[in-house]
Design a protein around this motif. Structure first.
Motif, PDB file in Angstrom:
ATOM      1  N   UNK A  19      12.033 -27.183  18.284  1.00  0.00           N
ATOM      2  CA  UNK A  19      12.641 -28.508  18.246  1.00  0.00           C
ATOM      3  C   UNK A  19      11.710 -29.529  18.891  1.00  0.00           C
ATOM      4  N   UNK A  20      11.342 -30.529  18.123  1.00  0.00           N
ATOM      5  CA  UNK A  20      10.457 -31.580  18.620  1.00  0.00           C
ATOM      6  C   UNK A  20      11.256 -32.849  18.851  1.00  0.00           C
ATOM      7  N   UNK A  21      10.876 -33.623  19.868  1.00  0.00           N
ATOM      8  CA  UNK A  21      11.624 -34.849  20.166  1.00  0.00           C
ATOM      9  C   UNK A  21      11.382 -35.931  19.119  1.00  0.00           C
ATOM     10  N   UNK A  22      12.348 -36.819  18.987  1.00  0.00           N
ATOM     11  CA  UNK A  22      12.197 -37.984  18.119  1.00  0.00           C
ATOM     12  C   UNK A  22      11.569 -39.119  18.928  1.00  0.00           C
ATOM     13  N   UNK A  23      11.199 -40.177  18.257  1.00  0.00           N
ATOM     14  CA  UNK A  23      10.553 -41.308  18.926  1.00  0.00           C
ATOM     15  C   UNK A  23      11.320 -42.584  18.620  1.00  0.00           C
ATOM     16  N   UNK A  24      11.165 -43.558  19.502  1.00  0.00           N
ATOM     17  CA  UNK A  24      11.752 -44.888  19.304  1.00  0.00           C
ATOM     18  C   UNK A  24      10.779 -45.754  18.515  1.00  0.00           C
ATOM     19  N   UNK A  25      11.286 -46.648  17.672  1.00  0.00           N
ATOM     20  CA  UNK A  25      12.701 -46.831  17.328  1.00  0.00           C
ATOM     21  C   UNK A  25      13.212 -45.685  16.442  1.00  0.00           C
ATOM     22  N   UNK A  26      14.432 -45.276  16.721  1.00  0.00           N
ATOM     23  CA  UNK A  26      15.048 -44.181  15.985  1.00  0.00           C
ATOM     24  C   UNK A  26      15.942 -44.751  14.891  1.00  0.00           C
ATOM     25  N   UNK A  27      15.625 -44.470  13.639  1.00  0.00           N
ATOM     26  CA  UNK A  27      16.408 -44.950  12.498  1.00  0.00           C
ATOM     27  C   UNK A  27      17.116 -43.765  11.855  1.00  0.00           C
ATOM     28  N   UNK A  28      18.446 -43.810  11.810  1.00  0.00           N
ATOM     29  CA  UNK A  28      19.220 -42.684  11.275  1.00  0.00           C
ATOM     30  C   UNK A  28      20.305 -43.176  10.333  1.00  0.00           C
ATOM     31  N   UNK A  29      20.699 -42.282   9.442  1.00  0.00           N
ATOM     32  CA  UNK A  29      21.808 -42.523   8.524  1.00  0.00           C
ATOM     33  C   UNK A  29      22.723 -41.299   8.548  1.00  0.00           C
ATOM     34  N   UNK A  30      23.769 -41.374   7.785  1.00  0.00           N
ATOM     35  CA  UNK A  30      24.682 -40.242   7.698  1.00  0.00           C
ATOM     36  C   UNK A  30      23.957 -38.997   7.204  1.00  0.00           C
ATOM     37  N   UNK A  31      24.258 -37.872   7.827  1.00  0.00           N
ATOM     38  CA  UNK A  31      23.723 -36.550   7.506  1.00  0.00           C
ATOM     39  C   UNK A  31      22.253 -36.407   7.880  1.00  0.00           C
ATOM     40  N   UNK A  32      21.705 -37.372   8.606  1.00  0.00           N
ATOM     41  CA  UNK A  32      20.346 -37.216   9.123  1.00  0.00           C
ATOM     42  C   UNK A  32      20.315 -36.090  10.158  1.00  0.00           C
ATOM     43  N   UNK A  33      19.156 -35.502  10.340  1.00  0.00           N
ATOM     44  CA  UNK A  33      18.954 -34.470  11.351  1.00  0.00           C
ATOM     45  C   UNK A  33      18.236 -35.082  12.549  1.00  0.00           C
ATOM     46  N   UNK A  34      18.764 -34.852  13.743  1.00  0.00           N
ATOM     47  CA  UNK A  34      18.170 -35.405  14.961  1.00  0.00           C
ATOM     48  C   UNK A  34      18.055 -34.299  16.002  1.00  0.00           C
TER      49      UNK A  34
END
Length: 1132
Positions: free
Chosen positions: A1090-1105
């Motif tokens: 599992x790798x971290x996400x970065x800012x800015x974080x853009x997500x929608x429904x059913x996205x994986x985070x």
């Protein structure tokens, strides 16, 4: 002219709106002023009344007469010398449970109105006064003592109706009897399911709940139709977060997004299964609009929605203290509820049918109601577990130390402490300090704050109309909440699980060991010891109550034998052993421990179908053709000799051809021993034949409309000390389904036989149709994401899900999510007596199995209902033998043939069953085997339902406990999550690794900016290190950034991952603690990947985070699993 007129109209309209707003503000100010003077609710205390003595409340029983009796009120007291209440004599109503990441802000809280028009404050989560709540409470932040002129006693709740009034109202259909269930994530909402009505009734608000608690059986009165809330998914604007059902699960088609900050009128917070937040009884519309303060809960899993009320009426109805609408325009709705729904018909139809007609006619409306009486008090009142709020009491004591010294006693007789239950469904409890156990009082006097870490059990004694809290007393102290054993003890206590050893009287009912089958049993039973019979169970099973056999007949059909341990031979009716089994009702499983229904000596030896020994059984032989039809059957008592104990893994190896007949002679120690004259080729041939038949039965069952909701399960791995060290996902295999098909078939056969023989005295199991509202929401969710779902029947749901499975073949996580949500509309199956529903035979069926009759027959070692079914089945066999003997006696000189198996065979002789001789035979057999009468069977079914739910609660709670222990040991766990619901305030996620749902709230977070794109339903989270903020109107700061995100520096992350090649633990920046890598773990490596996400974080429904999980609570509150975003940034 037109151009000049229109602006003037607009200006006049705007001026009118401004005037209205001014009036509303003025009204609110006047209400606040009046609340601080006229409508003040002073607390009746010893200083006010002049009498420090208090009477202990009477013990509350579960009888309906006591439940309906009028609650004893509190005497009205006179003011003190200055005519004032002491400023310290102040208390606040309990706040709902808070989300783990939220800091309560007093400025965000509103007032709740009492039944008499007064208010009590929600501006603090804890009472500031620790005097006994014998009367009423006042918010000292709002009302100063100098403003109090007199001590006026007021009621928070309406009086319960009398028993006579309830009985008459039930007969007329004015009120309904229902089970009271509370939303664990918003205690202000409760639900009552009326039998026959497809939609549950929302009981919204504390006054409407009227002192009912989780599990009570109550009488409810339905509100007029205009007060019903909107069903989710109906027309109107709704936050996307509101579309999340049962913890942020489902998104309803047509839902639109708005900022759920409760701006403007009608925007309110609502939770689980509810529509808009309607006014509580005792509120007018203006106050209801202010009663929408959002709050957050913390539980497994979270359920919470937000919705906007867009309903408009020409006038505002006033709701009095009883929840009735005092508005001329609404009087007709009462007539509508109490008369026939159909125009042109004068006859009064059944009240339930009337309700169904209204629900069907107004599908966008959600019925609401209020509790008018408590018919039966829940046993859960006697087993409330929680933590004491000691800091509150110590703070009060320090403030009043001078008064305490004057009285020469640090602990006053009228002081109390509060208990906060670990189960959020229950209200906070008031405990008199003088009634606490001595050792607890000593710890309180010494200022020992560690008391708060202990789990304690309390029993609710009384809840009078004049108190917002029930009064209780301590029953038991378990120990530290952060330790496993106290938590296990509390779980068992909460569910009233019997922990005592079996009595000597019960054990004396068993034969001595070693035990052998008596010789006389071979004379009365069919001897099957020469048949290849074997068991298939989990590898750890030691109580074996079912076995299988198969043989191919000359006509090509298969004769399958289902052999069940004959427990009824040893557990005779009305013996001490029978009473013990009935009391326990079911075995309880706790991952690392089992609490058996029957003594282990019996379940593991005498009654267990162990290999290599003779055992007593009840056998069913079912002749099955190639189409899966049962063309003949035989049922009776037998003696069997199991030749092998197979595990599911062994059977799966045979199915997968890992072992075959050719290499069966070289079997390693992994495989079990085969006893008697049989060898491994016999076992292999039988297992393959059974697998072949089971596939035919399975296909036939699903083609007939059955439904199966199967998804991956989380399995915890334990070390030698019983501590979980890892987890893995597990799925059932073909060997599991092989056994399941034959057990289902045997249960169906037993149900068919006993309900035909004893139509009024059969113990059956029913599964009602799903909750239609939730089912429609699930259908809308699938439709929104391009997935077709037909919910018109159980079979079509199954077919739709199978098609979705194929479509999502590369996305197993999403399919697991769908299956998880598909289970939410499903209701619980339950036992019932056929005579109790003899006029509603359509309600006997099992929805998921799509069969008209079903019962439990195959597990008598661990379920008491199976023993009852065995006795009924044996009585049917006995009646058949008696009838055949009678017929042969009278037909000895006649040429007429007597039909064999006239009561237990495929073709039941109805004429024989209904004849006087047949009825006499059934009566005599029932008397011999002591089959319970209908009245007694109703009670047995109800009790077994209760115990089965309790057993299920124990299992679920233990699963959560050990999962919490696993996270506590790991400190932090990295995982990926899927976004299920999304909005401007929070997101709902599903973590497949642990198969749980959680929410992440990101509004009002210091250093974090939120951008919600309404049109595309997209969320953008940006890090703003210099951002500092305050909540509007509040001195409190925003929530800290690390409550929402676990931040790691890319440089530290790379370095720690490089170092992890040489060590067993890795540190990810400052926020990631050591993560264990146990040798021998069977879990996947998704955590390290599992790798971290970065800012800015853009997500929608059913996205994986990526997320970080951690344990919450234990010593300082209820157990929970916290979740944060796993992010990477140089701005640490």
């Amino acid at each position: 002219m037109k151009a000049t007129v229109e602006p003037s109209l607009v200006e006049r309209f705007d001026e009118g709106e401004k005037e209205k707003k001014k009036k509303r503000r003025s009204n609110r100010r006047s209400k606040q002023n009046s609340a601080s003077s006229v409508n003040e609710i002073p607390m009746v205390s010893s200083e006010c009344s002049g009498n420090s003595k208090t009477t202990r409340p009477t013990h509350v029983t579960a009888s309906s007469s006591n439940s309906l009796s009028k609650q004893q009120g509190v005497n009205v007291s006179a003011p003190n010398e200055e005519g004032l209440s002491r400023a310290s004599n102040v208390s606040f109503i309990s706040m709902p449970p808070m989300h783990i990441n939220e800091q309560v802000d007093p400025a965000d809280l509103q007032n709740i109105q009492t039944n008499d028009g007064g208010t009590f404050s929600k501006s603090s989560s804890e009472p500031t006064d620790c005097r006994v709540p014998s009367g009423i409470y006042t918010n000292k932040d709002l009302f100063s003592s100098s403003q109090t002129g007199v001590c006026v006693q007021r009621s928070f709740y309406s009086s319960h109706w009398s028993l006579d009034a309830i009985e008459k109202a039930l007969e007329k259909g004015d009120v309904f009897k229902a089970l009271f269930r509370v939303n664990a994530y918003n205690r202000l909402e409760a639900y009552c399911k009326i039998d026959g009505v497809p939609i549950d009734v929302l009981i919204n608000g504390i006054p409407a709940q009227n002192r009912a608690v989780e599990g009570d059986t109550v009488a409810i009165k339905i509100d007029p139709l205009p007060l019903w809330t909107k069903m989710k998914g109906s027309n109107g604007t709704c936050n996307i977060n509101a579309s999340v059902v049962e913890g942020g699960n489902l998104l309803t088609a047509g839902d639109e997004v708005f900022c759920n900050m409760s701006k403007g009128k009608g925007k309110v917070e609502w939770d689980n299964e509810s529509g808009q937040y309607r006014s509580c009884p005792g509120q007018n519309k203006g106050e209801a609009d202010n009663y929408g303060t959002p709050y957050r809960s913390c539980a497994f899993p979270e359920d919470r929605y937000c919705c906007e009320d867009n309903a408009s009426h020409n006038s505002t109805p006033h709701i009095d203290s009883f929840g009735l609408v005092n508005h001329d325009g609404l009087d007709g709705w009462h007539d509508f509820l109490n008369t026939s729904f159909s125009n042109g018909q004068n006859e009064v139809i059944n009240a339930v049918e009337r309700m169904c007609s209204m629900v069907n006619s107004y599908p966008s409306k959600r019925p609401t109601g209020r509790v008018v009486a408590i018919l039966e008090r829940s046993l859960r009142r006697e087993t409330v577990v929680g933590h004491l709020n000691v800091r509150q009491w110590i703070s009060y004591r320090d403030m009043n130390r001078k008064d305490a010294k004057k009285n020469k006693n640090l602990v006053s007789e009228d002081e109390y402490v509060q208990l906060t239950p670990t189960d959020a469904k229950f209200p906070k409890l008031i405990l008199l300090v003088r009634d606490l156990p001595d050792f607890l009082k000593k710890r309180l006097q010494s200022g020992d704050l560690t008391v708060e870490m202990d789990l304690v059990a309390a029993q609710i004694d009384d809840w009078v109309e004049e108190s917002p809290f029930p009064q209780a007393h301590i029953l038991h102290v378990f120990g530290r909440g952060g330790e496993i054993q106290p938590q296990l003890d509390a779980i068992l206590f909460q569910n009233a699980i019997c922990l005592s050893e079996f009595s000597p009287e019960a054990l004396s009912c068993l034969p001595p060991v070693p035990w052998e089958v008596p010789v006389k049993e071979f004379n009365t039973r069919m001897d099957l010891r020469n048949m290849c019979i074997f068991t298939i169970d989990p590898s750890t099973a030691i109580d074996l109550d079912d076995a299988l056999s198969v043989e191919k007949l000359p006509n090509g059909n298969y004769r399958v034998g289902v052999h069940i341990a004959d427990v009824s031979y040893f557990v005779l009716p009305d013996t001490a052993l029978d009473q013990e089994a009935k009391s326990r009702s079911t075995s309880v499983y706790m991952l690392q421990r089992k609490l058996p229904m029957l003594p282990p000596l019996f379940t593991e030896d005498i009654g267990s179908l162990n290999p290599g020994v003779d055992r007593l059984a009840i056998s069913m032989f079912l002749d099955i053709n190639h189409a899966g039809d049962v063309v003949d059957r035989w049922i009776g008592r037998t003696v069997i000799h199991s030749c092998c104990k197979l595990s599911y893994e062994h059977a799966q190896d045979i199915i997968d051809d890992v072992i075959d007949i050719e290499n069966s002679n070289v079997m390693g120690p992994y495989y079990p021993k085969v006893h008697g004259r049989f060898e491994w080729p016999d076992i292999i041939t039988s297992v393959r034949s059974l697998h072949k038949i089971s596939k035919v039965l399975k296909d036939k069952r699903f083609n007939a409309g059955a439904l199966r909701l199967e998804s991956s399960k989380v399995v915890l791995l334990f070390d030698e000390h019983g501590i979980p060290y890892d987890s893995m996902l597990s799925e059932r295999k073909e060997s599991n389904f092989l056994v399941e098909e034959f057990m289902l078939l045997a249960n169906r056969t037993a149900a068919e036989v006993i309900c035909r023989a004893y139509p009024d005295g059969a113990l059956l199991r029913r599964h009602p149709e799903p909750n239609m509202r939730k089912l429609r929401e699930f259908e809308a969710f699938c439709l929104k994401h391009g997935l077709e779902l037909d919910t018109s029947s159980s079979g079509l749901i199954h077919q739709s899900l199978e098609q979705i499975r194929e479509k999502l073949k590369g996305d197993s996580t999403l399919y697991d999510i769908l299956i998880n949500y598909a289970t939410k509309p499903m209701q619980l199956a339950s036992y019932f007596c056929s005579g109790d529903l003899k006029d509603n035979e359509n309600d006997w069926g099992h929805y998921a199995l799509a069969v008209p009759y079903y019962t439990h027959f195959t597990s008598p070692l661990r379920r008491y209902p199976d023993i009852v079914v065995h006795r009924t089945l044996l009585a049917t066999i006995e009646a058949e033998e008696l009838y055949l003997k009678h017929q042969k006696k009278f037909l000895v000189n006649k040429k007429e043939d007597v039909q064999k198996r006239c009561f237990t065979g495929i073709n039941v002789d109805k004429n024989a069953a209904e004849s006087s001789e047949g009825r006499e035979a059934f009566s005599a057999a029932a008397l011999k085997h002591k089959v319970p009468c209908s009245e007694l069977l109703v009670d047995i079914a109800a009790y077994c339902n209760e115990r089965k739910i309790a057993s299920r609660n124990v299992k679920d709670s233990c699963d959560k406990l050990y999962m919490w222990v696993l996270l506590k040991k790991k400190e932090l766990l990295l995982s990926e999550a899927r976004i299920l619901g999304l909005g401007p305030r929070f997101m709902s996620i599903y973590i497949q690794k642990l198969a749980i749902e959680r929410r992440i709230y990101y509004d009002e977070v210091e250093g974090l900016t939120v951008e919600w794109l309404d049109v595309t339903s997209t969320l953008v989270l940006s890090m703003c290190p210099n951002k500092r903020g305050f909540r509007r109107g509040s001195p409190g700061k925003w929530r800290a950034f690390d409550e929402v995100a676990c931040l790691s520096c890319p440089y530290d992350l790379k370095k720690s991952m490089d170092d992890s090649k040489e060590c067993d633990a890795a540190k990810v920046g400052d926020g990631i603690a050591a993560m264990n890598r146990e040798n021998g773990s069977k879990s996947d490596n998704s955590e390290t990947d599992t790798e971290p996400a970065v800012f800015p974080l853009t997500v929608r429904l059913l996205s994986t985070i990526p997320v970080v999980l951690h344990a919450v609570g234990g010593d300082d509150g209820p157990l929970d699993i916290g979740v944060r975003l796993y992010m990477s940034s140089y701005f640490k």
